[in-house]
Design a protein around this motif. Sequence first.
Motif, PDB file in Angstrom:
ATOM      1  N   GLY A 183     -14.995  55.181 134.607  1.00  0.00           N
ATOM      2  CA  GLY A 183     -16.328  55.288 134.024  1.00  0.00           C
ATOM      3  C   GLY A 183     -16.263  55.724 132.571  1.00  0.00           C
ATOM      4  O   GLY A 183     -15.199  55.748 131.943  1.00  0.00           O
ATOM      5  N   THR A 184     -17.427  56.086 132.037  1.00  0.00           N
ATOM      6  CA  THR A 184     -17.548  56.411 130.608  1.00  0.00           C
ATOM      7  C   THR A 184     -17.675  57.908 130.408  1.00  0.00           C
ATOM      8  O   THR A 184     -18.550  58.558 131.000  1.00  0.00           O
ATOM      9  N   THR A 185     -16.799  58.438 129.594  1.00  0.00           N
ATOM     10  CA  THR A 185     -16.832  59.851 129.210  1.00  0.00           C
ATOM     11  C   THR A 185     -17.356  59.946 127.778  1.00  0.00           C
ATOM     12  O   THR A 185     -16.880  59.226 126.893  1.00  0.00           O
ATOM     13  N   THR A 186     -18.326  60.833 127.550  1.00  0.00           N
ATOM     14  CA  THR A 186     -18.964  60.952 126.235  1.00  0.00           C
ATOM     15  C   THR A 186     -18.960  62.403 125.783  1.00  0.00           C
ATOM     16  O   THR A 186     -19.239  63.308 126.578  1.00  0.00           O
ATOM     17  N   VAL A 187     -18.656  62.607 124.514  1.00  0.00           N
ATOM     18  CA  VAL A 187     -18.788  63.922 123.885  1.00  0.00           C
ATOM     19  C   VAL A 187     -19.839  63.811 122.793  1.00  0.00           C
ATOM     20  O   VAL A 187     -19.780  62.909 121.947  1.00  0.00           O
ATOM     21  N   ILE A 188     -20.802  64.732 122.813  1.00  0.00           N
ATOM     22  CA  ILE A 188     -21.892  64.734 121.836  1.00  0.00           C
ATOM     23  C   ILE A 188     -21.661  65.895 120.871  1.00  0.00           C
ATOM     24  O   ILE A 188     -21.544  67.052 121.290  1.00  0.00           O
ATOM     25  N   GLU A 189     -21.596  65.565 119.597  1.00  0.00           N
ATOM     26  CA  GLU A 189     -21.322  66.566 118.561  1.00  0.00           C
ATOM     27  C   GLU A 189     -22.560  66.806 117.705  1.00  0.00           C
ATOM     28  O   GLU A 189     -22.918  65.951 116.888  1.00  0.00           O
ATOM     29  N   PRO A 190     -23.212  67.951 117.837  1.00  0.00           N
ATOM     30  CA  PRO A 190     -24.305  68.275 116.902  1.00  0.00           C
ATOM     31  C   PRO A 190     -23.797  68.403 115.467  1.00  0.00           C
ATOM     32  O   PRO A 190     -24.497  68.053 114.518  1.00  0.00           O
ATOM     33  N   VAL A 191     -22.554  68.914 115.313  1.00  0.00           N
ATOM     34  CA  VAL A 191     -21.898  69.018 114.006  1.00  0.00           C
ATOM     35  C   VAL A 191     -20.578  68.267 114.093  1.00  0.00           C
ATOM     36  O   VAL A 191     -19.748  68.572 114.956  1.00  0.00           O
TER      37      VAL A 191
END
Length: 435
Positions: A183-191
């Motif tokens: 599946g898809t692994t996502t990391v969300i970076e505010p900075v």
Amino acid sequence: MTPHRFLPSGPLKGRIRVPGDKSISHRALMFAALAVGRSRISGLLEGEDVMATAAALRTMGARIAREGDDWVVDGVGVGTLLQPDRALDMGNSGTSARLLMGLLASHGITAVLTGDASLSKRPMDRVIEPLSQMGAQFTASPGGTLPLTVRGMQPAVPIAYRLPVASAQVKSAVLLAGLNTPGTTTVIEPVPTRDHTERMLRGFGVEVRIEERDGERCVSLSGPADLAPCDVAVPGDPSSAAFFAVAASIVPGSDLVLENVGLNPTRDGLFRVLVQMGASIERLDEREVGGEPVADLRIRHARLRGIAVDPALAPSMIDEFPVLFVAAALAEGRTTTAGLEELRVKESDRLSAMASALRTIGASVEERANGLVIEGTGGAPLAGGGPVATHLDHRIAMSMAVAGLASRHGVQVDTTEPIATSFPNFLALLDEATG
């Protein structure tokens, strides 16, 4: 521990080349170990931290050997790491520990990670939290520190994880786990943080998707992924170059060229801040090596002035603040820094340690919860003195070495031994540049 005194020096001259980038070296070894086939790495940093990563990967089946000036890695492929037959000793390397925790989290093996006294005080909870969401299990020491046991989950569960604090290590750990997760692994970076992992994964043939959503940077990959072997050229480490850039800026008469310095925009904040302070830094022969921007840097002595350092630059220079504090101590006027809480959980509490060190050698420093305020001398040498407590932190030892060059009586540190973790030939290069 053997004390060492760094004496005032004449100008820094000539051309020197700093060792390979530590962050890129760790990742080159890990990704090559996950590729099926042979990869060749040139310019690898041979410090103790990177060698700890190499030793751990060998224990899990990868063949890693030096051939001439290069390193050759025969990888085992994603999903086929071997159960280690001993504890994995991370030494002093937080990068090794956190990234390998990610690597192990999606493999069906159990491993014990240990480290030296300094690393064993550093928090691992920030990595444990997202990797636990993916199904891995951790048994850590009190306070979420090493030694710890990781029990990987195969198959792991893909997640979308928003970083609560800017950390390239946490981002990289989650992406490494995602390589062997369906599946898809996502990391969300505010900075945005340093992007070596994304750049290098693409070099190894992994499709990495980067999108902007509502002002945040989203990095995704789909697993299980296959990594193709490739050749990696590691550029010079900007964190290592920083010590010589500051030294040449504050020692009168200096005119020094630093060759082959990596200038990834997520890592070059120190050089941008020095220019804002009035430093003379010229980028020569700008080029791209292995997907990373590189240049030679010519640095000449200049009168520096104090500034308010933009906290938004902190992620791009977090490891360089100790030596920036030295530059600030020699500048004209006041330098203020903020947003540096991260420095309190490095190899030492670098805010407290640097405030104490600078006061010991005659600088005017105010320590705040999230940064330092430094009143500079206007270019006049610091008195010097010591012994300065390095807290077994390589960057404090090297920063105080730079301060010694621009002091009246020299600066004594309690030990130089930790320098080998990131910059084994620092003292030799310092002699070469000042000789």
